[in-house]
Design a protein around this motif. Structure first.
Motif, PDB file in Angstrom:
ATOM      1  N   ALA A  28       0.817  -1.221   0.000  1.00 26.58           N
ATOM      2  CA  ALA A  28       0.000   0.000   0.000  1.00 26.58           C
ATOM      3  C   ALA A  28       0.846   1.265   0.000  1.00 26.58           C
ATOM      4  CB  ALA A  28      -0.928   0.002   1.204  1.00 26.58           C
ATOM      5  N   GLY A  29       2.184   1.114   0.000  1.00 25.46           N
ATOM      6  CA  GLY A  29       3.057   2.271  -0.121  1.00 25.46           C
ATOM      7  C   GLY A  29       3.619   2.807   1.173  1.00 25.46           C
ATOM      8  N   SER A  30       3.417   2.101   2.268  1.00 21.42           N
ATOM      9  CA  SER A  30       3.956   2.585   3.544  1.00 21.42           C
ATOM     10  C   SER A  30       5.162   1.758   3.975  1.00 21.42           C
ATOM     11  CB  SER A  30       2.887   2.558   4.642  1.00 21.42           C
ATOM     12  OG  SER A  30       2.466   1.244   4.902  1.00 21.42           O
ATOM     13  N   LEU A  42       6.752   3.183  15.703  1.00 19.46           N
ATOM     14  CA  LEU A  42       7.539   4.353  16.065  1.00 19.46           C
ATOM     15  C   LEU A  42       7.607   5.386  14.954  1.00 19.46           C
ATOM     16  CD1 LEU A  42      10.566   2.471  17.677  1.00 19.46           C
ATOM     17  CD2 LEU A  42       8.601   3.490  18.860  1.00 19.46           C
ATOM     18  N   PHE A  43       7.490   4.951  13.711  1.00 20.19           N
ATOM     19  CA  PHE A  43       7.693   5.841  12.572  1.00 20.19           C
ATOM     20  C   PHE A  43       7.011   5.257  11.354  1.00 20.19           C
ATOM     21  CE2 PHE A  43      10.251   7.176   8.872  1.00 20.19           C
ATOM     22  CZ  PHE A  43      10.222   8.553   9.032  1.00 20.19           C
ATOM     23  N   SER A  44       6.498   6.137  10.499  1.00 23.95           N
ATOM     24  CA  SER A  44       5.855   5.682   9.275  1.00 23.95           C
ATOM     25  C   SER A  44       6.025   6.734   8.182  1.00 23.95           C
ATOM     26  CB  SER A  44       4.359   5.453   9.521  1.00 23.95           C
ATOM     27  OG  SER A  44       3.733   4.952   8.369  1.00 23.95           O
ATOM     28  N   VAL A  45       6.241   6.277   6.952  1.00 24.23           N
ATOM     29  CA  VAL A  45       6.253   7.166   5.787  1.00 24.23           C
ATOM     30  C   VAL A  45       5.368   6.569   4.707  1.00 24.23           C
ATOM     31  CG1 VAL A  45       8.529   8.183   6.192  1.00 24.23           C
ATOM     32  CG2 VAL A  45       8.335   6.142   4.771  1.00 24.23           C
ATOM     33  N   GLN A  46       4.785   7.445   3.907  1.00 20.63           N
ATOM     34  CA  GLN A  46       4.027   7.056   2.733  1.00 20.63           C
ATOM     35  C   GLN A  46       4.896   7.335   1.521  1.00 20.63           C
ATOM     36  OE1 GLN A  46       1.390   4.928   3.631  1.00 20.63           O
ATOM     37  NE2 GLN A  46       0.852   5.578   1.599  1.00 20.63           N
ATOM     38  N   HIS A  47       5.194   6.306   0.778  1.00 22.63           N
ATOM     39  CA  HIS A  47       6.076   6.422  -0.373  1.00 22.63           C
ATOM     40  C   HIS A  47       5.315   6.844  -1.623  1.00 22.63           C
ATOM     41  CE1 HIS A  47       9.350   5.414  -3.120  1.00 22.63           C
ATOM     42  NE2 HIS A  47      10.117   5.157  -2.094  1.00 22.63           N
TER      43      HIS A  47
END
Length: 120
Positions: A28-30, A42-47
Motif C-alpha cells: 500500500a506504499g507505507s 515508532l515511525f511511518s512514511v508514505q512512499h
C-alpha cells in the motif's frame, strides 16, 4: 503481532542493526518502524507506490530509513522529522535495497527486476 493498518501485503520485514526494531514495507506504499519489545509503531512514511524493501541506516550520524518502491526510486528519509532527504531514480524497477555499512557515505546495494545487482 505487528499489523499495518492498511491491511496491505507486507513485502519485506527487516531488523535494524541493534535488533530492537523491525522495519516493514507494504504494497500500500507505507514503510514502518516498530519497536520489538512493545509492538508499538515508532515511525511511518508514505512512499506513494508499493514499497518493495526498507532498511534503517545511518546517514551523517542520523538514523535514516532507506526505501525502494515501484516508481523505480530509492529514497532516504530522516526518521526524526519524516522528511525525504534524498531520492535516487533508478533505470529499472528495484526489488530490493540494502545499505552498505561503514563506508562513510550513503552506499547501497540494489537488486532490479531486470536481474541486475548494483552498488550505488
Amino acid at each position: 503481532c505487528l499489523q499495518h493498518e492498511d491491511a496491505a501485503n507486507i513485502l519485506s520485514a527487516n531488523f535494524d542493526p541493534s535488533a530492537a526494531r523491525i522495519i516493514t514495507a507494504s504494497s500500500a506504499g507505507s514503510a514502518n518502524i516498530w519497536e520489538v519489545k512493545t509492538g508499538k509503531k515508532l515511525f511511518s512514511v508514505q512512499h506513494g507506490h508499493a514499497v518493495r524493501d526498507a532498511h534503517e541506516c545511518k546517514l551523517k550520524g542520523k538514523s535514516s530509513l532507506l526505501t525502494c518502491a515501484d516508481d523505480q526510486s530509492v529514497r532516504v528519509w530522516d526518521i526524526s522529522t519524516g522528511q525525504e532527504l534524498e531520492r535516487l531514480q533508478m533505470p529499472s524497477a528495484i526489488s530490493m535495497v540494502t545499505p552498505i555499512p561503514n563506508t562513510g557515505k550513503l552506499t547501497i546495494l540494489t537488486g532490479s527486476a531486470d536481474g541486475s545487482v548494483e552498488i550505488w
